[in-house]
Write an enzyme that holds these catalytic residues in place. Sequence first.
Site, PDB file in Angstrom:
ATOM      1  N   HIS A 236       0.709  -1.037  -0.072  1.00 19.98           N
ATOM      2  CA  HIS A 236       0.019  -0.084   0.019  1.00 19.98           C
ATOM      3  C   HIS A 236       0.778   1.338   0.094  1.00 19.98           C
ATOM      4  O   HIS A 236       1.873   1.167   0.480  1.00 19.98           O
ATOM      5  CB  HIS A 236      -1.133   0.072   1.089  1.00 19.98           C
ATOM      6  CG  HIS A 236      -0.613   0.123   2.651  1.00 19.98           C
ATOM      7  ND1 HIS A 236       0.083   1.297   3.082  1.00 19.98           N
ATOM      8  CD2 HIS A 236      -0.048  -0.637   3.252  1.00 19.98           C
ATOM      9  CE1 HIS A 236       0.294   1.343   4.264  1.00 19.98           C
ATOM     10  NE2 HIS A 236       0.409   0.113   4.433  1.00 19.98           N
TER      11      HIS A 236
ATOM     12  N   ASP B 282       3.927  -5.930   3.490  1.00 18.32           N
ATOM     13  CA  ASP B 282       4.073  -4.844   4.312  1.00 18.32           C
ATOM     14  C   ASP B 282       4.769  -4.926   5.640  1.00 18.32           C
ATOM     15  O   ASP B 282       5.582  -6.229   5.616  1.00 18.32           O
ATOM     16  CB  ASP B 282       2.400  -5.082   5.039  1.00 18.32           C
ATOM     17  CG  ASP B 282       1.834  -3.496   5.293  1.00 18.32           C
ATOM     18  OD1 ASP B 282       2.810  -2.527   5.715  1.00 18.32           O
ATOM     19  OD2 ASP B 282       0.609  -3.383   5.368  1.00 18.32           O
TER      20      ASP B 282
ATOM     21  N   GLU C  27      -5.380   1.734   2.524  1.00 19.03           N
ATOM     22  CA  GLU C  27      -5.168   0.587   3.513  1.00 19.03           C
ATOM     23  C   GLU C  27      -5.371   0.831   4.780  1.00 19.03           C
ATOM     24  O   GLU C  27      -5.427  -0.023   5.704  1.00 19.03           O
ATOM     25  CB  GLU C  27      -3.716  -0.308   3.038  1.00 19.03           C
ATOM     26  CG  GLU C  27      -3.479  -1.610   3.669  1.00 19.03           C
ATOM     27  CD  GLU C  27      -2.874  -1.231   5.172  1.00 19.03           C
ATOM     28  OE1 GLU C  27      -2.816  -2.423   5.771  1.00 19.03           O
ATOM     29  OE2 GLU C  27      -2.515  -0.066   5.510  1.00 19.03           O
ATOM     30  N   GLU C  28      -4.517   2.091   5.060  1.00 19.33           N
ATOM     31  CA  GLU C  28      -4.589   2.541   6.473  1.00 19.33           C
ATOM     32  C   GLU C  28      -5.819   2.631   7.249  1.00 19.33           C
ATOM     33  O   GLU C  28      -5.902   2.834   8.297  1.00 19.33           O
ATOM     34  CB  GLU C  28      -3.666   3.767   6.626  1.00 19.33           C
ATOM     35  CG  GLU C  28      -2.374   3.810   6.168  1.00 19.33           C
ATOM     36  CD  GLU C  28      -1.578   2.932   7.276  1.00 19.33           C
ATOM     37  OE1 GLU C  28      -1.931   2.404   8.207  1.00 19.33           O
ATOM     38  OE2 GLU C  28      -0.241   2.692   7.294  1.00 19.33           O
TER      39      GLU C  28
ATOM     40  N   HIS D 102       4.696   3.207  13.181  1.00 20.04           N
ATOM     41  CA  HIS D 102       3.637   4.402  13.153  1.00 20.04           C
ATOM     42  C   HIS D 102       4.148   5.419  13.882  1.00 20.04           C
ATOM     43  O   HIS D 102       3.445   6.533  14.313  1.00 20.04           O
ATOM     44  CB  HIS D 102       2.071   3.968  13.712  1.00 20.04           C
ATOM     45  CG  HIS D 102       1.230   3.452  12.539  1.00 20.04           C
ATOM     46  ND1 HIS D 102      -0.010   3.548  12.610  1.00 20.04           N
ATOM     47  CD2 HIS D 102       1.624   2.607  11.447  1.00 20.04           C
ATOM     48  CE1 HIS D 102      -0.525   2.512  11.577  1.00 20.04           C
ATOM     49  NE2 HIS D 102       0.522   2.217  10.994  1.00 20.04           N
TER      50      HIS D 102
ATOM     51  N   ASP E 138       6.338   1.976   6.416  1.00 19.06           N
ATOM     52  CA  ASP E 138       4.936   1.500   6.383  1.00 19.06           C
ATOM     53  C   ASP E 138       3.855   2.384   5.477  1.00 19.06           C
ATOM     54  O   ASP E 138       3.463   3.262   5.860  1.00 19.06           O
ATOM     55  CB  ASP E 138       4.329   1.329   7.737  1.00 19.06           C
ATOM     56  CG  ASP E 138       2.889   0.564   8.032  1.00 19.06           C
ATOM     57  OD1 ASP E 138       2.350   0.042   6.813  1.00 19.06           O
ATOM     58  OD2 ASP E 138       2.376   0.720   8.713  1.00 19.06           O
TER      59      ASP E 138
END
Length: 378
Positions: free
Chosen positions: A104, A275, A255-256, A355, A221
């Site tokens: 993604h 991922d 995706e998030e 994150h 990510d």
Amino acid sequence: MHKCTKIKSDEMLSVAIKRIFGVYWKKKGRVRKMKIADYQHDLFTYAKLLLGIDSPTGYTTRVVDAIGQVAESLEFGFEKTTKGCGLIHVPGRDNSKKVAVSAHIDTLGAMVRSISSDGMLKFTPVGGPILPTLDGEYCKVLTRDDTAYSGTILSLSPAVHVFPDASTRPRDDVNMAVRIDEPVKSKEDVQNLGIRPGDYIFIDPKTVITSSGFLKSRFIDDKGSAACLLTVLKILHDKNLCPQYDTVFFFSVYEETGHGASYLPAGLSELLAVDMGCIGDDLSCTEYDVSICAKDSHGPYDYEMVSRLIRLAEERKLDYAVDIYPRYGSDVGAAWSAGNDVKGALIGPGVHASHGMERTHYKGMENTIQLILAYLGC
């Protein structure tokens, strides 16, 4: 259009690979792996390209277009879905089956929620950033007429010389706001700049590649994995290789927020999501490994696919880890939740501090590329 020779005989293929390409071949029961050190520069170039394009979930047109430009430069066909995902179709040696590999390219971010009376911008997160890590981060605010304003995300008690709770006030979207770098003193001043609720806030990724091989940045990510897929495409192009089966390289968006690969092209039988691999607590993965996920928050991945990936990693003597991700979802979960009838598995380079201010290493990305190539039968 990328073209490659389709060789039906596995023996002929092995000989051709050994003689011409120097990738994987079997000899006396051993499997040797491709030497891809020559592609380290390409890998990091793709990573810097993607990380340099702001693409929080919902604002991804520019980064998808960049993927398309790379695909065209490598002579692969490219198309977009209605939702905005990017698709690259690569013909295989055997068209009896079709598989997909995905990454993604949407990221975390924020959006203007409201404007305070003194001209600060209250925000709402896009995705799930670790909000305390945003305190003091530089950002940009993009208006609907494409005007960008710089700013800083700050606690509402930002000065230790003034506020007794400067170090203890919660760092969340109630107690933080954006200070824009314009001479504003009121809500009206901000509105006169064209800033409104719903405007995107882009967080500075602060991308750095160290001489020791680390990639440090927000949003590894999953742009690190997307860079791995682009590097695989370049290897296929440069060495005139075909995957075993017809393959779709699927660059998902949204995706998030949970529905990246909820739509898949017709005819797929397998989806390999690439991922970030999780690091920490009782997990065994490091930044130097490719992680193979056996189970995440949504449940187990396909047993046969996971077993196959483990076998391939062992045959290629890759540095890998098999782990359970306790707080995680992927494109495979989105595809399954939407009712797609595919087998699914998840791999990716180990990424520290997900994150937040993330970091991985070239070795983890290289092992990931090697495992993708092995999965594709190259």
